[in-house]
Motif scaffolding. Structure first.
Motif, PDB file in Angstrom:
ATOM      1  N   SER A  86       0.824  -1.206   0.000  1.00 60.44           N
ATOM      2  CA  SER A  86       0.000   0.000   0.000  1.00 60.44           C
ATOM      3  C   SER A  86       0.865   1.266   0.000  1.00 60.44           C
ATOM      4  N   LEU A  87       0.314   2.307  -0.592  1.00 59.81           N
ATOM      5  CA  LEU A  87       0.955   3.626  -0.573  1.00 59.81           C
ATOM      6  C   LEU A  87       0.580   4.406   0.683  1.00 59.81           C
ATOM      7  N   ASP A  88      -0.353   3.889   1.463  1.00 68.02           N
ATOM      8  CA  ASP A  88      -0.887   4.630   2.600  1.00 68.02           C
ATOM      9  C   ASP A  88       0.198   5.013   3.598  1.00 68.02           C
ATOM     10  N   GLY A  89       0.289   6.315   3.869  1.00 63.61           N
ATOM     11  CA  GLY A  89       1.231   6.838   4.849  1.00 63.61           C
ATOM     12  C   GLY A  89       2.634   7.078   4.329  1.00 63.61           C
ATOM     13  N   LEU A  90       2.897   6.778   3.064  1.00 60.08           N
ATOM     14  CA  LEU A  90       4.257   6.945   2.546  1.00 60.08           C
ATOM     15  C   LEU A  90       4.592   8.404   2.285  1.00 60.08           C
ATOM     16  N   LEU A  91       5.818   8.781   2.607  1.00 58.70           N
ATOM     17  CA  LEU A  91       6.387  10.075   2.259  1.00 58.70           C
ATOM     18  C   LEU A  91       7.302   9.822   1.072  1.00 58.70           C
ATOM     19  N   MET A  92       7.103  10.580  -0.011  1.00 53.28           N
ATOM     20  CA  MET A  92       7.864  10.344  -1.233  1.00 53.28           C
ATOM     21  C   MET A  92       8.424  11.653  -1.770  1.00 53.28           C
ATOM     22  N   ALA A  93       9.492  11.533  -2.566  1.00 52.21           N
ATOM     23  CA  ALA A  93      10.127  12.705  -3.174  1.00 52.21           C
ATOM     24  C   ALA A  93      10.594  12.366  -4.582  1.00 52.21           C
ATOM     25  N   PRO A  94      10.573  13.357  -5.476  1.00 51.88           N
ATOM     26  CA  PRO A  94      11.102  13.152  -6.822  1.00 51.88           C
ATOM     27  C   PRO A  94      12.601  12.855  -6.785  1.00 51.88           C
ATOM     28  N   VAL A  95      13.041  12.024  -7.713  1.00 53.51           N
ATOM     29  CA  VAL A  95      14.452  11.677  -7.812  1.00 53.51           C
ATOM     30  C   VAL A  95      15.235  12.807  -8.482  1.00 53.51           C
ATOM     31  N   HIS A  96      14.594  13.521  -9.432  1.00 53.92           N
ATOM     32  CA  HIS A  96      15.247  14.597 -10.180  1.00 53.92           C
ATOM     33  C   HIS A  96      14.374  15.837 -10.197  1.00 53.92           C
ATOM     34  N   ASP A  97      15.006  16.991 -10.379  1.00 50.34           N
ATOM     35  CA  ASP A  97      14.265  18.245 -10.548  1.00 50.34           C
ATOM     36  C   ASP A  97      13.614  18.286 -11.916  1.00 50.34           C
ATOM     37  N   VAL A 154       9.317   9.189  -8.552  1.00 45.07           N
ATOM     38  CA  VAL A 154       9.329   9.542  -7.133  1.00 45.07           C
ATOM     39  C   VAL A 154       9.597   8.275  -6.348  1.00 45.07           C
ATOM     40  N   GLU A 155      10.317   8.435  -5.239  1.00 46.35           N
ATOM     41  CA  GLU A 155      10.665   7.282  -4.409  1.00 46.35           C
ATOM     42  C   GLU A 155      10.348   7.557  -2.954  1.00 46.35           C
ATOM     43  N   GLU A 156      10.037   6.491  -2.246  1.00 47.65           N
ATOM     44  CA  GLU A 156       9.759   6.550  -0.820  1.00 47.65           C
ATOM     45  C   GLU A 156      10.981   7.063  -0.068  1.00 47.65           C
ATOM     46  N   ILE A 157      10.708   7.931   0.900  1.00 49.50           N
ATOM     47  CA  ILE A 157      11.749   8.443   1.791  1.00 49.50           C
ATOM     48  C   ILE A 157      11.548   7.783   3.141  1.00 49.50           C
ATOM     49  N   ARG A 158      12.592   7.231   3.685  1.00 47.59           N
ATOM     50  CA  ARG A 158      12.528   6.652   5.027  1.00 47.59           C
ATOM     51  C   ARG A 158      13.350   7.531   5.956  1.00 47.59           C
ATOM     52  N   PRO A 159      12.906   7.650   7.207  1.00 42.62           N
ATOM     53  CA  PRO A 159      13.659   8.479   8.155  1.00 42.62           C
ATOM     54  C   PRO A 159      15.019   7.858   8.443  1.00 42.62           C
ATOM     55  N   GLU A 160      16.011   8.730   8.572  1.00 45.09           N
ATOM     56  CA  GLU A 160      17.319   8.243   8.994  1.00 45.09           C
ATOM     57  C   GLU A 160      17.274   8.060  10.501  1.00 45.09           C
ATOM     58  N   SER A 161      18.004   7.143  11.012  1.00 39.47           N
ATOM     59  CA  SER A 161      17.932   6.821  12.431  1.00 39.47           C
ATOM     60  C   SER A 161      18.178   8.063  13.287  1.00 39.47           C
ATOM     61  N   GLY A 162      17.222   8.322  14.166  1.00 39.57           N
ATOM     62  CA  GLY A 162      17.358   9.419  15.118  1.00 39.57           C
ATOM     63  C   GLY A 162      17.003  10.787  14.573  1.00 39.57           C
ATOM     64  N   ARG A 163      16.690  10.919  13.293  1.00 41.11           N
ATOM     65  CA  ARG A 163      16.379  12.219  12.726  1.00 41.11           C
ATOM     66  C   ARG A 163      14.917  12.233  12.306  1.00 41.11           C
ATOM     67  N   PRO A 164      14.190  13.336  12.637  1.00 44.60           N
ATOM     68  CA  PRO A 164      12.780  13.400  12.262  1.00 44.60           C
ATOM     69  C   PRO A 164      12.609  13.529  10.758  1.00 44.60           C
ATOM     70  N   MET A 165      11.504  12.990  10.260  1.00 48.10           N
ATOM     71  CA  MET A 165      11.189  13.045   8.843  1.00 48.10           C
ATOM     72  C   MET A 165      10.357  14.287   8.565  1.00 48.10           C
ATOM     73  N   SER A 166      10.654  14.991   7.477  1.00 44.55           N
ATOM     74  CA  SER A 166       9.867  16.137   7.059  1.00 44.55           C
ATOM     75  C   SER A 166       8.466  15.663   6.694  1.00 44.55           C
ATOM     76  N   MET A 167       7.455  16.384   7.144  1.00 48.48           N
ATOM     77  CA  MET A 167       6.080  15.983   6.886  1.00 48.48           C
ATOM     78  C   MET A 167       5.379  17.044   6.033  1.00 48.48           C
ATOM     79  N   VAL A 168       4.483  16.635   5.188  1.00 49.46           N
ATOM     80  CA  VAL A 168       3.637  17.525   4.438  1.00 49.46           C
ATOM     81  C   VAL A 168       2.388  17.749   5.259  1.00 49.46           C
ATOM     82  N   ARG A 169       2.036  19.018   5.486  1.00 51.30           N
ATOM     83  CA  ARG A 169       0.830  19.334   6.229  1.00 51.30           C
ATOM     84  C   ARG A 169      -0.388  19.095   5.362  1.00 51.30           C
TER      85      ARG A 169
END
Length: 124
Positions: free
Chosen positions: A4-15, A108-123
């Motif tokens: 499922s795509l539910d809850g995924l944070l994603m970002a484009p690979v290229h501009d 676009v690819e899924e972004i996973r949080p790096e250990s110990g660092r908060p993930m940027s969220m879209v409001r």
């Protein structure tokens, strides 16, 4: 079928071109019973929304966005969902503007949080 795509944070690979999504844009996806929707922002995008449907590994959606300079635009996109070797999700997209000339492809690819660092969220 990819997960499922539910809850995924994603970002484009290229501009993309100015006024379009780019590597600083973040998408927050939701999925339920074949329906897919997302909010996005970042880079040249002040606010964007997409809504559509999913069948197997294919997502078909419409999008609308507002750029930081106040311009609006809308279009149509078909994405193929793939799972990367590390388990993350990738969307391989073919899109076209409906409000202005232009079309193209993007990834676009899924972004996973790096250990110990908060993930940027879209409001929402």
């Amino acid at each position: 079928m990819p997960r499922s795509l539910d809850g995924l944070l994603m970002a484009p690979v290229h501009d993309q071109d100015p006024g379009q999504v780019g590597s600083a844009t973040r998408f927050r996806y939701h999925e339920s019973e074949g329906q897919v929707w997302a909010t996005y922002q970042g880079g040249d995008i002040a606010r964007g929304y997409l809504v559509g449907t999913r069948e197997e590994d294919r997502v078909d959606f419409r999008y609308v966005q507002l750029t930081v300079d106040g311009a609006t635009a809308s279009g149509h996109c078909v994405s193929r969902i793939a799972e990367l070797p590390d388990g993350r999700i990738r969307l391989e997209e073919t899109w076209e503007w409906e409000s202005r000339p232009g079309s193209g492809t993007s990834v676009v690819e899924e972004i996973r949080p790096e250990s110990g660092r908060p993930m940027s969220m879209v409001r929402e």
